[in-house]
Write a protein that holds these residues in place. Structure first.
Motif, mmCIF file in Angstrom:
data_model
loop_
_atom_site.group_PDB
_atom_site.id
_atom_site.type_symbol
_atom_site.label_atom_id
_atom_site.label_comp_id
_atom_site.label_asym_id
_atom_site.label_seq_id
_atom_site.Cartn_x
_atom_site.Cartn_y
_atom_site.Cartn_z
ATOM 1 N N SER A 320 19.699 -13.393 -21.686
ATOM 2 C CA SER A 320 20.971 -12.722 -21.436
ATOM 3 C C SER A 320 21.020 -11.453 -22.270
ATOM 4 C CB SER A 320 22.128 -13.639 -21.823
ATOM 5 O OG SER A 320 22.054 -13.952 -23.197
ATOM 6 N N PHE A 321 21.780 -10.483 -21.792
ATOM 7 C CA PHE A 321 21.832 -9.225 -22.528
ATOM 8 C C PHE A 321 23.111 -8.480 -22.228
ATOM 9 C CE2 PHE A 321 20.986 -5.950 -19.298
ATOM 10 C CZ PHE A 321 20.663 -6.772 -18.220
ATOM 11 N N GLY A 322 23.382 -7.464 -23.031
ATOM 12 C CA GLY A 322 24.539 -6.610 -22.801
ATOM 13 C C GLY A 322 24.266 -5.253 -23.415
ATOM 14 N N GLY A 323 25.110 -4.289 -23.086
ATOM 15 C CA GLY A 323 24.917 -2.973 -23.691
ATOM 16 C C GLY A 323 25.704 -1.916 -22.979
ATOM 17 N N HIS A 324 25.648 -0.738 -23.535
ATOM 18 C CA HIS A 324 26.350 0.403 -22.962
ATOM 19 C C HIS A 324 25.772 1.653 -23.603
ATOM 20 C CE1 HIS A 324 28.481 0.217 -26.788
ATOM 21 N NE2 HIS A 324 28.607 -1.074 -26.545
ATOM 22 N N GLY A 325 25.788 2.771 -22.848
ATOM 23 C CA GLY A 325 25.311 4.027 -23.425
ATOM 24 C C GLY A 325 23.880 3.925 -23.928
ATOM 25 N N ARG A 326 23.710 4.176 -25.213
ATOM 26 C CA ARG A 326 22.357 4.244 -25.779
ATOM 27 C C ARG A 326 21.959 2.977 -26.537
ATOM 28 N NH1 ARG A 326 22.825 10.111 -28.550
ATOM 29 N NH2 ARG A 326 24.075 11.078 -26.929
ATOM 30 N N VAL A 327 22.781 1.940 -26.435
ATOM 31 C CA VAL A 327 22.541 0.732 -27.211
ATOM 32 C C VAL A 327 22.575 -0.492 -26.305
ATOM 33 C CG1 VAL A 327 23.473 -0.708 -29.078
ATOM 34 C CG2 VAL A 327 23.711 1.781 -29.198
ATOM 35 N N ALA A 328 21.560 -1.360 -26.425
ATOM 36 C CA ALA A 328 21.602 -2.628 -25.695
ATOM 37 C C ALA A 328 20.866 -3.688 -26.497
ATOM 38 C CB ALA A 328 20.984 -2.482 -24.305
ATOM 39 N N GLY A 329 21.267 -4.918 -26.311
ATOM 40 C CA GLY A 329 20.621 -6.023 -27.025
ATOM 41 C C GLY A 329 20.703 -7.279 -26.193
ATOM 42 N N GLY A 330 19.828 -8.243 -26.505
ATOM 43 C CA GLY A 330 19.855 -9.499 -25.769
ATOM 44 C C GLY A 330 19.053 -10.559 -26.480
ATOM 45 N N ARG A 331 18.970 -11.719 -25.840
ATOM 46 C CA ARG A 331 18.154 -12.775 -26.413
ATOM 47 C C ARG A 331 17.615 -13.683 -25.320
ATOM 48 N NH1 ARG A 331 22.297 -15.302 -30.482
ATOM 49 N NH2 ARG A 331 23.161 -13.223 -30.395
ATOM 50 N N VAL A 332 16.453 -14.242 -25.595
ATOM 51 C CA VAL A 332 15.808 -15.150 -24.653
ATOM 52 C C VAL A 332 15.592 -16.469 -25.379
ATOM 53 C CG1 VAL A 332 13.749 -15.539 -23.231
ATOM 54 C CG2 VAL A 332 14.606 -13.202 -23.554
ATOM 55 N N GLU A 333 16.018 -17.555 -24.743
ATOM 56 C CA GLU A 333 15.829 -18.888 -25.321
ATOM 57 C C GLU A 333 14.342 -19.218 -25.322
ATOM 58 O OE1 GLU A 333 18.218 -22.111 -26.711
ATOM 59 O OE2 GLU A 333 19.097 -20.717 -25.260
ATOM 60 N N LEU A 334 13.833 -19.685 -26.458
ATOM 61 C CA LEU A 334 12.415 -20.037 -26.527
ATOM 62 C C LEU A 334 12.245 -21.522 -26.209
ATOM 63 C CD1 LEU A 334 11.536 -18.049 -29.739
ATOM 64 C CD2 LEU A 334 10.595 -17.608 -27.463
ATOM 65 N N GLU A 335 11.148 -21.833 -25.548
ATOM 66 C CA GLU A 335 10.938 -23.231 -25.169
ATOM 67 C C GLU A 335 10.090 -23.947 -26.196
ATOM 68 O OE1 GLU A 335 9.575 -22.937 -21.132
ATOM 69 O OE2 GLU A 335 11.397 -21.787 -20.700
ATOM 70 N N GLU A 336 9.777 -25.203 -25.897
ATOM 71 C CA GLU A 336 8.905 -26.008 -26.760
ATOM 72 C C GLU A 336 7.584 -25.276 -26.988
ATOM 73 O OE1 GLU A 336 9.913 -29.182 -27.960
ATOM 74 O OE2 GLU A 336 11.806 -28.430 -27.147
ATOM 75 N N GLY A 337 6.900 -25.619 -28.058
ATOM 76 C CA GLY A 337 5.645 -24.941 -28.358
ATOM 77 C C GLY A 337 5.920 -23.488 -28.646
ATOM 78 N N GLU A 338 6.873 -23.283 -29.564
ATOM 79 C CA GLU A 338 7.456 -21.977 -29.787
ATOM 80 C C GLU A 338 6.446 -20.835 -29.999
ATOM 81 O OE1 GLU A 338 10.250 -20.962 -33.096
ATOM 82 O OE2 GLU A 338 11.623 -21.996 -31.749
ATOM 83 N N GLN A 339 5.448 -21.100 -30.830
ATOM 84 C CA GLN A 339 4.510 -20.041 -31.195
ATOM 85 C C GLN A 339 3.857 -19.425 -29.961
ATOM 86 O OE1 GLN A 339 4.514 -18.915 -34.328
ATOM 87 N NE2 GLN A 339 3.326 -17.228 -33.474
ATOM 88 N N LEU A 340 3.438 -20.320 -29.064
ATOM 89 C CA LEU A 340 2.797 -19.877 -27.829
ATOM 90 C C LEU A 340 3.819 -19.132 -26.963
ATOM 91 C CD1 LEU A 340 0.065 -20.137 -26.381
ATOM 92 C CD2 LEU A 340 0.991 -22.148 -25.213
ATOM 93 N N GLY A 341 5.023 -19.684 -26.920
ATOM 94 C CA GLY A 341 6.102 -19.076 -26.129
ATOM 95 C C GLY A 341 6.395 -17.664 -26.586
ATOM 96 N N ILE A 342 6.408 -17.461 -27.898
ATOM 97 C CA ILE A 342 6.686 -16.128 -28.447
ATOM 98 C C ILE A 342 5.609 -15.157 -27.978
ATOM 99 C CG2 ILE A 342 6.835 -14.738 -30.565
ATOM 100 C CD1 ILE A 342 7.849 -17.294 -31.989
ATOM 101 N N ARG A 343 4.347 -15.601 -28.124
ATOM 102 C CA ARG A 343 3.246 -14.690 -27.786
ATOM 103 C C ARG A 343 3.268 -14.320 -26.298
ATOM 104 N NH1 ARG A 343 -1.818 -17.331 -29.540
ATOM 105 N NH2 ARG A 343 -0.480 -18.328 -31.071
ATOM 106 N N ARG A 344 3.536 -15.328 -25.463
ATOM 107 C CA ARG A 344 3.552 -15.055 -24.015
ATOM 108 C C ARG A 344 4.719 -14.139 -23.634
ATOM 109 N NH1 ARG A 344 2.105 -21.083 -21.959
ATOM 110 N NH2 ARG A 344 -0.144 -20.880 -22.112
ATOM 111 N N LEU A 345 5.855 -14.413 -24.240
ATOM 112 C CA LEU A 345 7.023 -13.572 -23.950
ATOM 113 C C LEU A 345 6.756 -12.124 -24.365
ATOM 114 C CD1 LEU A 345 9.997 -13.102 -23.147
ATOM 115 C CD2 LEU A 345 10.671 -13.927 -25.399
ATOM 116 N N GLU A 346 6.162 -11.961 -25.543
ATOM 117 C CA GLU A 346 5.882 -10.591 -26.020
ATOM 118 C C GLU A 346 4.886 -9.891 -25.096
ATOM 119 O OE1 GLU A 346 4.926 -10.930 -30.229
ATOM 120 O OE2 GLU A 346 7.075 -10.779 -30.731
ATOM 121 N N ARG A 347 3.944 -10.666 -24.557
ATOM 122 C CA ARG A 347 2.980 -10.068 -23.629
ATOM 123 C C ARG A 347 3.683 -9.574 -22.360
ATOM 124 N NH1 ARG A 347 -1.355 -14.221 -22.818
ATOM 125 N NH2 ARG A 347 -1.282 -14.303 -25.078
ATOM 126 N N ARG A 348 4.615 -10.396 -21.854
ATOM 127 C CA ARG A 348 5.361 -9.986 -20.642
ATOM 128 C C ARG A 348 6.208 -8.739 -20.927
ATOM 129 N NH1 ARG A 348 6.121 -15.583 -20.448
ATOM 130 N NH2 ARG A 348 8.303 -15.528 -21.092
#
Ligand SMILES: [Mn+2]
Length: 374
Positions: A320-348
């Motif tokens: 989910s995310f939000g923003g306006h103008g020149r600023v935006a932010g969001g977050r993605v829920e990480l699944e089990e096996g977090e370390q792998l999930g982080i790496r895959r998400l960053e690759r995408r």
């Protein structure tokens, strides 16, 4: 000293109860809020709950303080501010400490004593927002683009002005229209909100933001403001700065820093601000994982695509995310096996950023891998 309405805006209109009009603007907005709160004013001892998004920023904090003041002084209704999530950024912690702000932890709160809730700087259907389903949603004050087709609770007074630079400016308008005296502490809190969200009136600015900034600054505690702006920093800050510098990569006009795990989710936004200042940088995108969530922050320069649209392309329906103008932010829920999930998400995320920077794959291999900053 009470705030006087500028003459060119005319006198406030009389109250008009009923459903919220499509386009709320001053002074109809104040009158409509008054009509919504009328039943509470008639109930002795009625209390309201003031809520905002998780891990509130200065605009959220300032707007909370401003709304509580408005309820108490314009309507004689007692209010309690309640927050979810830790406050992280050093400036935000300093704001809370210096202003002596006390917020109730939402998760430990007994909600039975409240007549209704008011929400600021966010909307009920946003991902990073918790709203009680056992309380009436009396009012929502915000300046973020509402999510498409989201079904939320019934809101009696909904004032969302996406063109405004800060929610604190919006709350200032209600105080002004209600002719409420703004004390030093409330002015300082609201000023921090306008300052933070508009970068000292450097972006997303409408005349109301400008008026709020100047009028609030006049009333604010300037020594306190100075202490909030340059707070002491924890040693962990320098550690995170070093690893951000090491991991950031330059892709043509963009700087990307996908940091893996971070010790402080606010550093994601902080580093995005920091990298955007680099010469030639049109947009900066920073991400980091913290307690099961992957936080992302995007900052864009003037003349670049707006941050909300760009972040929606980068996330491509993840999280989910939000923003306006020149600023935006969001977050993605990480699944089990977090370390792998982080790496895959960053690759995408990196692949999508690259597709934006270099849609026709014209960059050479080295540039496509990104250049180190140091
Ligand atoms: Mn805001």
């Amino acid at each position: 000293m009470a705030i006087t309405r500028p003459a060119h805006l005319g006198a406030p209109a009389a109250g008009s109860p009923g459903d919220a009009p499509e386009d709320l603007s001053s002074p109809a907005a104040f009158a409509h809020l008054a009509s919504v709160l009328a039943p509470l004013r008639a109930t002795p001892g009625a209390r309201c709950l003031v809520l905002t998004h998780k891990s509130p920023d200065p605009d959220a904090l300032g707007a909370c303080v401003g709304v509580r003041h408005l309820l108490q002084k314009a309507f004689g209704i007692d209010a309690q501010i309640s927050t979810v999530g830790r406050i992280h950024r050093a400036e935000n912690i300093a704001m809370v400490r210096e202003l002596g702000l006390v917020f109730e932890d939402y998760n430990k709160l007994d909600r039975s004593g409240f007549a209704g809730a008011l929400l600021v700087d966010t909307q009920p259907t946003f991902g990073h927002t918790i709203v009680p389903d056992d309380l009436d949603m009396l009012a929502v004050f915000d300046h973020h683009i509402p999510p498409k087709d989201a079904e939320g609770p019934r809101i009696q007074h909904r004032d969302v002005r996406v063109e405004l630079g800060s929610t604190s400016s919006l709350i200032y308008e209600y105080l002004r229209d209600g002719r409420v005296e703004i004390d030093k502490a409330t002015a300082t809190a609201l000023f921090c909100g306008v300052r933070y969200d508009t970068g000292d009136l450097s972006h997303n600015v409408r005349p109301l933001d400008e008026e709020a900034y100047l009028e609030l600054f006049r009333r604010a505690d300037r020594e306190l403001l100075a202490r909030v702006q340059r707070p002491r920093l924890p040693q962990a800050y320098y550690k995170e700065l070093q690893s951000s510098l090491r991991m950031a990569r330059r892709y043509g006009p963009a700087v990307l820093a996908l940091l893996g795990r971070v010790q402080n989710p606010e550093s994601v936004a902080e580093m995005a601000d920091f990298f955007l200042r680099m010469e030639g940088c049109k947009w900066a995108f920073v991400g980091g994982a913290y307690e099961g969530q992957y936080y992302v922050s995007l900052r864009t320069q003037a003349g670049c695509q707006d941050a909300y649209t760009l972040l929606s392309r980068l996330l491509d329906d993840e999280g989910s995310f939000g923003g306006h103008g020149r600023v935006a932010g969001g977050r993605v829920e990480l699944e089990e096996g977090e370390q792998l999930g982080i790496r895959r998400l960053e690759r995408r995320l990196r692949a999508r950023a690259l597709a934006i920077v270099d849609p026709d794959k014209e960059l050479d291999e080295e540039s496509r891998l990104g250049r180190c900053l140091t």
